[in-house]
Design an enzyme around this catalytic site. Structure first.
Site, short mmCIF file in Angstrom:
data_model
loop_
_atom_site.label_atom_id
_atom_site.label_comp_id
_atom_site.label_asym_id
_atom_site.label_seq_id
_atom_site.Cartn_x
_atom_site.Cartn_y
_atom_site.Cartn_z
N GLY A 142 28.28 -20.88 35.61
CA GLY A 142 28.81 -20.08 36.70
C GLY A 142 27.69 -19.58 37.60
O GLY A 142 26.53 -19.55 37.19
N GLN B 50 23.43 -14.09 43.56
CA GLN B 50 22.31 -14.74 42.86
C GLN B 50 21.52 -15.68 43.76
O GLN B 50 20.40 -16.04 43.44
CB GLN B 50 22.81 -15.50 41.63
CG GLN B 50 23.21 -14.60 40.48
CD GLN B 50 23.76 -15.42 39.33
OE1 GLN B 50 24.91 -15.84 39.36
NE2 GLN B 50 22.92 -15.68 38.35
N CYS C 94 22.40 -16.72 31.77
CA CYS C 94 22.55 -16.44 33.20
C CYS C 94 21.44 -17.18 33.94
O CYS C 94 20.30 -17.18 33.49
CB CYS C 94 22.42 -14.93 33.42
SG CYS C 94 22.57 -14.42 35.13
N LEU C 95 21.77 -17.80 35.07
CA LEU C 95 20.75 -18.54 35.81
C LEU C 95 19.64 -17.61 36.32
O LEU C 95 18.54 -18.07 36.61
CB LEU C 95 21.37 -19.32 36.96
CG LEU C 95 22.22 -20.53 36.54
CD1 LEU C 95 22.88 -21.18 37.74
CD2 LEU C 95 21.39 -21.56 35.78
N HIS D 18 31.72 -12.25 33.74
CA HIS D 18 30.27 -12.23 33.95
C HIS D 18 29.95 -12.32 35.45
O HIS D 18 29.13 -11.56 35.97
CB HIS D 18 29.65 -13.40 33.17
CG HIS D 18 28.16 -13.59 33.36
ND1 HIS D 18 27.26 -13.49 32.32
CD2 HIS D 18 27.43 -13.88 34.47
CE1 HIS D 18 26.03 -13.72 32.79
NE2 HIS D 18 26.11 -13.96 34.09
N GLU D 19 30.61 -13.28 36.13
CA GLU D 19 30.28 -13.50 37.54
C GLU D 19 30.76 -12.36 38.44
O GLU D 19 30.08 -11.98 39.39
CB GLU D 19 30.85 -14.85 38.03
CG GLU D 19 30.33 -16.08 37.28
CD GLU D 19 28.81 -16.18 37.20
OE1 GLU D 19 28.12 -15.67 38.09
OE2 GLU D 19 28.33 -16.76 36.20
N HIS E 299 28.35 -9.61 38.57
CA HIS E 299 27.26 -9.81 39.53
C HIS E 299 27.63 -9.26 40.91
O HIS E 299 26.78 -8.72 41.62
CB HIS E 299 26.96 -11.31 39.70
CG HIS E 299 26.03 -11.88 38.67
ND1 HIS E 299 24.73 -11.48 38.53
CD2 HIS E 299 26.22 -12.85 37.74
CE1 HIS E 299 24.15 -12.17 37.56
NE2 HIS E 299 25.05 -13.02 37.05
#
Ligand code: ZN
Length: 165
Positions: free
Chosen positions: A45, A50, A99-100, A141-142, A145
């Site tokens: 994701g 991000q 996470c990226l 999660h996203e 953000h």
């Protein structure tokens, strides 16, 4: 075009993102780049903040590797604009997250097992659906953000992160 991903040391990840007022050419270009970035970096994701764009857009996709023993199924690519969770199941489960913005770091996070979501799709059409398991986890999660919340904020008491390298 692959965009640069902000890393966890970057304070901008704590900013709250604003709603997308209309799905225009710039929005579509951003979405295309987000998908490319997510795939290039092997993320499940990705959220717009991000990549340094503080708008409420997320994308996710999970392709189960052939022969994988994972219990979760593949999740087709989905883009959500202005997503909102309208229901969180009381039943929760702990699962591993990465996470990226936190390369090679993982942690266990408790999330609702099932959620209901309202959003616009990549073309600006309203959609509503239920998600469970990995998909529900990724969406939670996203969306975090978009509110400047990172998965490390939701680790258990021991705050443990781990790596596989
Ligand atoms: Zn993340």
């Amino acid at each position: 075009m692959r965009r640069k991903i902000l890393l966890y040391t970057d304070a901008r990840l704590r900013k709250k993102s604003v709603k997308v007022a209309r799905v225009d050419v710039a929005t579509k270009k951003l979405i295309k780049d987000m998908v490319e970035t997510m795939r290039t970096d092997f993320g499940v994701g990705l959220s717009a903040p991000q990549v340094g764009v503080f708008k409420r857009i997320i994308a996710y996709e999970y392709i189960k590797p052939a022969g994988s023993l994972e219990t979760c199924d593949s999740i087709p690519l989905r883009v959500l604009i202005n997503p909102e969770i309208t229901h969180f199941s009381k039943t929760t489960e702990v699962g591993e997250e990465g996470c990226l913005s936190f390369p090679n770091l993982y942690g266990d996070v408790r999330r609702s097992k099932k959620i209901k979501v309202m959003a616009l799709d990549a073309n600006g059409k309203p959609i509503e659906f239920e998600a469970k398991g990995l998909e529900a986890r990724v969406i939670q999660h996203e969306i975090d953000h978009l509110d400047g919340i990172l998965f490390v904020d939701r680790l258990g008491k021991d705050k443990r992160l781990y790596t596989y390298k």
